[in-house]
Design an enzyme around this catalytic site. Structure first.
Site, mmCIF file in Angstrom:
data_model
loop_
_atom_site.group_PDB
_atom_site.id
_atom_site.type_symbol
_atom_site.label_atom_id
_atom_site.label_comp_id
_atom_site.label_asym_id
_atom_site.label_seq_id
_atom_site.Cartn_x
_atom_site.Cartn_y
_atom_site.Cartn_z
ATOM 1 N N CYS A 2 35.461 10.677 86.299
ATOM 2 C CA CYS A 2 35.206 9.576 85.375
ATOM 3 C C CYS A 2 33.965 9.955 84.587
ATOM 4 O O CYS A 2 32.881 10.091 85.154
ATOM 5 C CB CYS A 2 34.984 8.264 86.132
ATOM 6 S SG CYS A 2 34.585 6.875 85.059
ATOM 7 N N GLU A 103 39.665 8.298 79.787
ATOM 8 C CA GLU A 103 40.011 9.660 80.194
ATOM 9 C C GLU A 103 40.556 10.384 78.975
ATOM 10 O O GLU A 103 40.872 9.763 77.949
ATOM 11 C CB GLU A 103 41.045 9.667 81.329
ATOM 12 C CG GLU A 103 40.481 9.444 82.716
ATOM 13 C CD GLU A 103 39.478 10.519 83.155
ATOM 14 O OE1 GLU A 103 39.327 11.531 82.421
ATOM 15 O OE2 GLU A 103 38.858 10.356 84.202
#
Length: 234
Positions: A2, A103
Site C-alpha cells: 500500500c 493501487e
C-alpha cells in the site's frame, strides 16, 4: 503493498471511529504518501489516544531515518522475524484510519492504471498498523508508523498481489493489546492479519494525476474509463 491512501474529514472520522477528538483544523488528505504525517490511534496510559506519525517506520536502533523509505509496509508473514518490525509488532500496534487506498496495475502497454479501492458503502477503513518513536542524535523525537499487509483477496489480485490488513471494530482491542501481552494475546493479534473478505472492497479506475504526490484533491477519486489511460496514437 500500500503506497498511497486517502483520509477525508479526519476530525469527524476520528471521533466516529474511535471517539477521539483531534481538532477541526486537520485537513482532508486525498493522496497521502510515504514520508507524510497522518493520524493513528493507539493504546495509551489513559486508554485509546490519537497521535500523528510519519508514514515509514523508523525503529529505535536505526542510525538515521532514511530506513523509512523501505518500511512503509510490514509483511504480516515475516514482521515477527524482521528486526525493523519485530518489537513494534509485540508492543506497539496501532490503528490507521482511511477512506480508501490506491493501487497501480499493468495495462500491458503504456503507463500503469491507477485504481481506487474503498468500501462499497464508502464507510471508513481501519488498517492494522505498527508505530515507533525514534530519537535523533540532537535529542529530537520522531513518531513513525507502517501499514501491515497481507496477501490480496480474490477481488484485488488482478490489481496487486498484496493488500493492507483491514480490521473490523470488534477486533480493535485484540489488535491493540495492552503492551504487556501473553503468547495467547499475540497469537490472537496474529490471527487478524489475513485478507479482507472478497466482497469487502470495491475497485474503480482513476486518472493519472494521483501518481504525482503534489496532487491532493477530491477530483483524484473520480472514476475514469481505463481507455483514458491508454497512450495516444500518432
Amino acid at each position: 503493498m500500500c503506497g498511497r491512501y486517502v483520509f477525508t474529514t479526519p476530525a469527524e472520522a476520528m471521533l466516529r471511529l474511535f471517539g477521539l477528538e483531534i481538532g477541526a483544523s486537520s485537513p482532508s488528505r486525498f493522496n497521502m504518501a510515504p514520508g507524510q504525517h497522518g493520524w493513528i490511534a493507539r493504546a495509551g496510559e489513559q486508554g485509546l489516544e490519537a497521535a500523528q506519525a510519519r508514514w515509514g517506520l523508523v525503529p529505535g536502533w536505526a542510525k538515521d531515518p532514511t530506513i523509512a523509505f523501505k518500511t512503509i509496509n510490514a509483511r504480516s508473514e515475516t514482521a515477527a522475524e524482521k528486526p525493523a518490525f519485530r518489537d513494534a509488532l509485540q508492543r506497539r500496534r496501532c490503528l490507521i484510519p482511511a477512506s480508501g487506498f490506491y493501487e497501480w496495475t499493468s495495462t500491458g502497454t503504456g503507463p500503469k492504471q491507477p485504481v481506487w479501492i474503498a468500501k462499497p458503502d464508502a464507510s471508513l477503513i481501519t488498517f492494522a498498523g505498527l508505530w515507533e518513536i525514534w530519537h535523533s542524535p540532537d535529542g529530537g523525537e520522531l513518531q513513525t508508523c507502517t501499514i501491515v499487509t497481507t496477501a490480496a483477496n480474490e477481488n484485488l489480485k488482478p490489481y496487486h498481489h498484496r493488500m493492507p490488513v483491514v480490521l473490523n471494530p470488534d477486533s480493535f482491542d485484540a489488535w491493540l493489546g495492552d503492551g504487556q501481552e501473553s503468547r495467547e494475546d499475540q497469537d490472537r493479534a496474529a490471527s487478524l492479519m489475513g485478507p479482507a473478505p472478497d466482497d469487502a472492497l470495491i475497485v474503480h479506475p482513476v486518472g493519472p494525476a494521483v501518481s504525482n504526490v503534489r496532487n491532493d484533491g477530491p477530483e483524484l477519486l473520480d472514476e475514469v474509463s481505463p481507455a483514458a489511460m491508454a497512450p495516444k496514437q500518432g
